[in-house]
Design a protein around this motif. Structure first.
Motif, PDB file in Angstrom:
ATOM      1  N   SER A  10     -28.131  -3.638  20.421  1.00 52.89           N
ATOM      2  CA  SER A  10     -29.245  -2.341  19.291  1.00 52.89           C
ATOM      3  C   SER A  10     -27.544  -2.589  17.809  1.00 52.89           C
ATOM      4  O   SER A  10     -26.332  -2.478  17.945  1.00 52.89           O
ATOM      5  CB  SER A  10     -28.763  -1.599  20.175  1.00 52.89           C
ATOM      6  N   ASP A  11     -28.649  -2.022  16.600  1.00 55.06           N
ATOM      7  CA  ASP A  11     -27.619  -1.716  15.549  1.00 55.06           C
ATOM      8  C   ASP A  11     -27.488  -3.153  14.672  1.00 55.06           C
ATOM      9  O   ASP A  11     -27.056  -2.987  13.272  1.00 55.06           O
ATOM     10  CB  ASP A  11     -26.505  -0.395  15.626  1.00 55.06           C
ATOM     11  N   ASP A  12     -27.841  -4.128  15.513  1.00 52.47           N
ATOM     12  CA  ASP A  12     -27.840  -5.315  14.870  1.00 52.47           C
ATOM     13  C   ASP A  12     -28.339  -5.500  13.546  1.00 52.47           C
ATOM     14  O   ASP A  12     -29.403  -5.233  13.161  1.00 52.47           O
ATOM     15  CB  ASP A  12     -27.687  -6.724  16.000  1.00 52.47           C
ATOM     16  N   VAL A  13     -28.170  -6.390  12.479  1.00 52.82           N
ATOM     17  CA  VAL A  13     -28.694  -6.294  11.053  1.00 52.82           C
ATOM     18  C   VAL A  13     -30.041  -7.731  11.177  1.00 52.82           C
ATOM     19  O   VAL A  13     -28.482  -8.649  11.520  1.00 52.82           O
ATOM     20  CB  VAL A  13     -27.996  -6.291   9.557  1.00 52.82           C
ATOM     21  N   ALA A  14     -30.603  -7.649  11.378  1.00 47.70           N
ATOM     22  CA  ALA A  14     -31.737  -9.273  11.904  1.00 47.70           C
ATOM     23  C   ALA A  14     -32.557  -9.426  10.563  1.00 47.70           C
ATOM     24  O   ALA A  14     -32.896  -8.900   9.930  1.00 47.70           O
ATOM     25  CB  ALA A  14     -32.894  -8.766  13.116  1.00 47.70           C
ATOM     26  N   LEU A  15     -32.115 -10.436  10.158  1.00 46.63           N
ATOM     27  CA  LEU A  15     -32.978 -11.594   8.789  1.00 46.63           C
ATOM     28  C   LEU A  15     -33.821 -12.520   9.970  1.00 46.63           C
ATOM     29  O   LEU A  15     -33.296 -13.578  10.800  1.00 46.63           O
ATOM     30  CB  LEU A  15     -31.693 -12.563   8.360  1.00 46.63           C
ATOM     31  N   LEU A  16     -34.983 -12.208  10.038  1.00 46.31           N
ATOM     32  CA  LEU A  16     -36.316 -12.840  10.198  1.00 46.31           C
ATOM     33  C   LEU A  16     -36.717 -13.591   9.248  1.00 46.31           C
ATOM     34  O   LEU A  16     -37.070 -13.505   8.238  1.00 46.31           O
ATOM     35  CB  LEU A  16     -37.028 -11.971  10.625  1.00 46.31           C
ATOM     36  N   ARG A  17     -37.244 -14.646   9.458  1.00 46.31           N
ATOM     37  CA  ARG A  17     -37.926 -16.162   8.902  1.00 46.31           C
ATOM     38  C   ARG A  17     -38.968 -16.800   9.603  1.00 46.31           C
ATOM     39  O   ARG A  17     -39.036 -16.541  10.877  1.00 46.31           O
ATOM     40  CB  ARG A  17     -37.047 -16.763   8.179  1.00 46.31           C
ATOM     41  N   GLY A  18     -40.756 -16.649   8.850  1.00 40.51           N
ATOM     42  CA  GLY A  18     -41.886 -16.735  10.192  1.00 40.51           C
ATOM     43  C   GLY A  18     -43.177 -16.689   9.090  1.00 40.51           C
ATOM     44  O   GLY A  18     -43.190 -16.806   7.680  1.00 40.51           O
ATOM     45  N   PRO A  19     -43.866 -16.673   9.818  1.00 38.69           N
ATOM     46  CA  PRO A  19     -45.089 -16.919   9.048  1.00 38.69           C
ATOM     47  C   PRO A  19     -45.894 -15.308   9.447  1.00 38.69           C
ATOM     48  O   PRO A  19     -45.043 -14.990   9.662  1.00 38.69           O
ATOM     49  CB  PRO A  19     -46.241 -17.212   9.758  1.00 38.69           C
ATOM     50  N   ASP A  20     -46.748 -14.711   7.671  1.00 41.29           N
ATOM     51  CA  ASP A  20     -46.314 -13.827   7.426  1.00 41.29           C
ATOM     52  C   ASP A  20     -47.421 -12.986   8.319  1.00 41.29           C
ATOM     53  O   ASP A  20     -47.285 -12.074   8.634  1.00 41.29           O
ATOM     54  CB  ASP A  20     -47.131 -13.452   5.794  1.00 41.29           C
ATOM     55  N   PRO A  21     -48.338 -14.089   9.471  1.00 39.55           N
ATOM     56  CA  PRO A  21     -49.674 -12.969   9.804  1.00 39.55           C
ATOM     57  C   PRO A  21     -48.434 -12.524  11.399  1.00 39.55           C
ATOM     58  O   PRO A  21     -49.067 -11.491  11.599  1.00 39.55           O
ATOM     59  CB  PRO A  21     -50.454 -13.959  10.562  1.00 39.55           C
ATOM     60  N   SER A  22     -47.521 -12.703  11.495  1.00 38.43           N
ATOM     61  CA  SER A  22     -46.288 -12.433  12.753  1.00 38.43           C
ATOM     62  C   SER A  22     -45.719 -11.909  12.680  1.00 38.43           C
ATOM     63  O   SER A  22     -44.992 -11.054  13.562  1.00 38.43           O
ATOM     64  CB  SER A  22     -46.771 -13.661  13.740  1.00 38.43           C
ATOM     65  N   ILE A  23     -44.752 -12.198  11.710  1.00 37.43           N
ATOM     66  CA  ILE A  23     -43.662 -11.611  11.180  1.00 37.43           C
ATOM     67  C   ILE A  23     -43.827  -9.387  11.038  1.00 37.43           C
ATOM     68  O   ILE A  23     -42.356  -9.373  11.541  1.00 37.43           O
ATOM     69  CB  ILE A  23     -43.116 -11.915  10.120  1.00 37.43           C
ATOM     70  N   GLY A  24     -44.555  -9.068  10.745  1.00 35.24           N
ATOM     71  CA  GLY A  24     -44.428  -7.880  10.145  1.00 35.24           C
ATOM     72  C   GLY A  24     -45.064  -7.141  12.468  1.00 35.24           C
ATOM     73  O   GLY A  24     -43.955  -6.267  11.704  1.00 35.24           O
ATOM     74  N   ASP A  25     -45.653  -8.218  12.521  1.00 35.09           N
ATOM     75  CA  ASP A  25     -45.402  -7.160  14.350  1.00 35.09           C
ATOM     76  C   ASP A  25     -44.048  -7.779  14.891  1.00 35.09           C
ATOM     77  O   ASP A  25     -43.817  -6.361  16.051  1.00 35.09           O
ATOM     78  CB  ASP A  25     -46.532  -7.751  14.572  1.00 35.09           C
ATOM     79  N   VAL A  26     -43.695  -8.204  14.666  1.00 37.64           N
ATOM     80  CA  VAL A  26     -42.317  -8.936  15.298  1.00 37.64           C
ATOM     81  C   VAL A  26     -41.331  -7.673  14.567  1.00 37.64           C
ATOM     82  O   VAL A  26     -40.470  -7.388  15.502  1.00 37.64           O
ATOM     83  CB  VAL A  26     -41.798  -9.853  15.171  1.00 37.64           C
ATOM     84  N   CYS A  27     -41.224  -7.296  13.105  1.00 33.93           N
ATOM     85  CA  CYS A  27     -40.328  -6.890  12.990  1.00 33.93           C
ATOM     86  C   CYS A  27     -40.817  -5.112  13.194  1.00 33.93           C
ATOM     87  O   CYS A  27     -39.480  -4.615  13.261  1.00 33.93           O
ATOM     88  CB  CYS A  27     -40.535  -6.870  11.054  1.00 33.93           C
ATOM     89  N   GLU A  28     -42.215  -4.669  13.189  1.00 30.52           N
ATOM     90  CA  GLU A  28     -41.950  -3.923  13.915  1.00 30.52           C
ATOM     91  C   GLU A  28     -41.825  -3.303  15.357  1.00 30.52           C
ATOM     92  O   GLU A  28     -41.453  -2.361  15.499  1.00 30.52           O
ATOM     93  CB  GLU A  28     -43.592  -3.331  14.091  1.00 30.52           C
ATOM     94  N   VAL A  29     -41.968  -3.874  16.861  1.00 24.74           N
ATOM     95  CA  VAL A  29     -40.843  -4.629  17.733  1.00 24.74           C
ATOM     96  C   VAL A  29     -40.278  -4.397  17.401  1.00 24.74           C
ATOM     97  O   VAL A  29     -39.403  -3.611  18.320  1.00 24.74           O
ATOM     98  CB  VAL A  29     -41.682  -5.365  18.695  1.00 24.74           C
ATOM     99  N   LEU A  30     -39.100  -5.199  16.772  1.00 23.35           N
ATOM    100  CA  LEU A  30     -37.733  -4.914  16.678  1.00 23.35           C
ATOM    101  C   LEU A  30     -36.276  -3.197  15.936  1.00 23.35           C
ATOM    102  O   LEU A  30     -36.051  -3.157  16.618  1.00 23.35           O
ATOM    103  CB  LEU A  30     -37.292  -6.171  15.631  1.00 23.35           C
ATOM    104  N   THR A  31     -37.614  -3.093  15.029  1.00 23.32           N
ATOM    105  CA  THR A  31     -37.302  -2.167  14.028  1.00 23.32           C
ATOM    106  C   THR A  31     -37.573  -0.321  14.163  1.00 23.32           C
ATOM    107  O   THR A  31     -36.692  -0.089  14.613  1.00 23.32           O
ATOM    108  CB  THR A  31     -36.957  -1.822  12.981  1.00 23.32           C
ATOM    109  N   GLY A  32     -38.363  -0.740  15.125  1.00 24.66           N
ATOM    110  CA  GLY A  32     -39.664   0.395  15.588  1.00 24.66           C
ATOM    111  C   GLY A  32     -40.306   0.960  13.968  1.00 24.66           C
ATOM    112  O   GLY A  32     -40.743   2.226  14.100  1.00 24.66           O
ATOM    113  N   ASP A  33     -40.115   0.211  12.695  1.00 25.28           N
ATOM    114  CA  ASP A  33     -40.398   0.984  11.755  1.00 25.28           C
ATOM    115  C   ASP A  33     -41.712   0.178  11.355  1.00 25.28           C
ATOM    116  O   ASP A  33     -41.730  -0.860  11.513  1.00 25.28           O
ATOM    117  CB  ASP A  33     -40.003   0.517  10.476  1.00 25.28           C
TER     118      ASP A  33
END
Length: 404
Positions: free
Chosen positions: A179-202
């Protein structure tokens, strides 16, 4: 003013007995991450990513001093100095890349201005890279990367975590996302948005793109993106030349640097022409900074391969450092009749189940083919220089062999 946007902070650093290999590994991983972060910060106009660049730049300054101290302590006789001199060049190169990345990040933080055409080039310029703070209620929180299995499920990879002032540049399967880690994610645009939302809640918002409408500016942007790709390739090949003690690869680094210099001259001319048609020419100031910094990265690649170019024996500690870094560069020979024989490679991506990227091909009788910006078809006997994770490298090597 954010302290990260001013001068580099003065931190007292004393000599500590540390492994030169470990410092070189961290410097290489940091330099490569800095290139990714800085361009993503510009293309997304993301101040948070830009600040992470400056934090990493400060970390690189500390690593540079520790490496220099350790190398000075290791010199006992003239022969040691000769063998370790190229290592100092590699240390300097990583620091030059860090400085260039910091200058790129400041385009965003100092609001220099950048044309909308840069964002139009985003899909072909780089993989999508996003920054997010891990929400305590996220299903990813307090689980290992192996348990989450993001890369297999979504194609998105956690390339780094920052926990306070501590950086985890090579998160492996057993790394826990807290919790509260700053995560840097890299990947294909179609899926990275969903992953980011699950990770951050935003809610994740993709950048919008406007038509720049200035022909010369579009040419300048195309050129800067191509310069970026060639500069990254020069760094990759420079490390490859060290790993394999290959004068041929080192010469390719030199050739790439000459090409980027020529493109820089054309880029400046096109940018000046575009200024005549721009409503506010000052908006091009950031583009000029971007071109200068990109050219500096290709110059740094020469420092990495200088020892090879001058026929100085590569110190074993450097080869170990390159081999043990987060993203490794491998050499694989394609066996006739193997799964890779006859496979198409598009923009460096082979048409097989693999996350390895082919960055160069050496074909007997034809020399080197740089495939980042070109298509190719692999043939038996080809020697491939590829980049990726250790896991994907092992699987890729199996594809290059004829299975019993």
């Amino acid at each position: 003013m954010d302290p990260l946007e001013g001068e580099t902070s003065s931190v007292s650093i004393e000599y500590e007995p540390v492994s030169v290999k470990d410092v070189l590994v961290e410097m290489k991983d940091t330099a490569e991450l800095l290139i990714d972060l800085s361009y993503s910060a510009v293309l997304h106009r993301n101040a948070d990513l830009a600040r992470e660049v400056l934090r990493l730049e400060e970390r690189m300054d500390v690593l540079k001093l520790r490496a220099r101290m350790s190398l000075m302590m290791a010199v006992r006789k003239p022969a040691d100095a000769e063998e370790l001199a190229p290592v100092l060049g590699i240390v300097a190169a990583a620091d030059e890349i860090s400085d260039a990345a910091g200058d790129i990040a400041k385009i965003v933080l100092e609001e220099m201005g950048l044309p909308e055409a840069m964002r139009a080039a985003l899909p072909e310029a780089a993989e999508t890279l996003v920054r997010g703070v891990v929400d305590p209620d996220s299903v990813y929180a307090d689980r290992t990367l192996q348990d989450i299995d993001l890369e297999s499920e979504t194609g998105v990879r956690v390339i780094a975590l920052r926990r306070g002032d501590e950086w985890l540049l090579n998160p492996g399967p057993n790394t826990t996302v807290k919790s509260d880690d700053v995560a840097l994610l890299r990947g294909p645009d179609p899926s990275i948005g969903d992953v980011c939302e699950v990770l951050t809640g935003d809610v994740y918002e993709s950048p919008s793109v406007d038509d720049p409408g200035i022909p010369d500016l579009e040419r300048a942007v195309d050129t800067i993106i191509h310069m970026k790709n060639l500069s990254e390739l020069a760094v990759d090949l420079a490390y490859s030349s060290v790993l394999f003690d290959s004068a041929e690869l080192a010469e390719e680094v030199r050739n790439l640097e000459v090409e980027v210099d020529a493109m820089q001259s054309r880029f400046e001319a096109w940018t000046l022409r575009a200024a005549a048609d721009a409503d506010d020419p000052v908006v091009l100031r950031g583009l000029i900074r971007l071109g200068t910094s990109t050219e500096a990265i290709s110059d740094a690649a020469i420092n990495i391969s200088e020892g090879v170019l001058r026929d100085i024996d590569v110190h074993p500690v450097v080869q170990l450092a390159v081999q043990e870094s987060d993203e490794i560069i491998t050499r694989v020979e394609v066996a006739p009749g193997s799964d890779l024989d006859g496979i198409a490679v598009t923009g460096g991506v082979p048409d097989v189940e693999s996350t390895m990227s082919v960055i160069a091909i050496r074909r007997p009788g034809e020399g080197w083919l740089l495939v980042t910006d070109a298509d190719a078809e692999l043939q038996g006997g080809d020697v491939l220089i590829s980049k990726g994770t250790r896991t994907s490298a092992a699987a890729f090597e199996e594809l290059a062999q004829v299975q019993p």
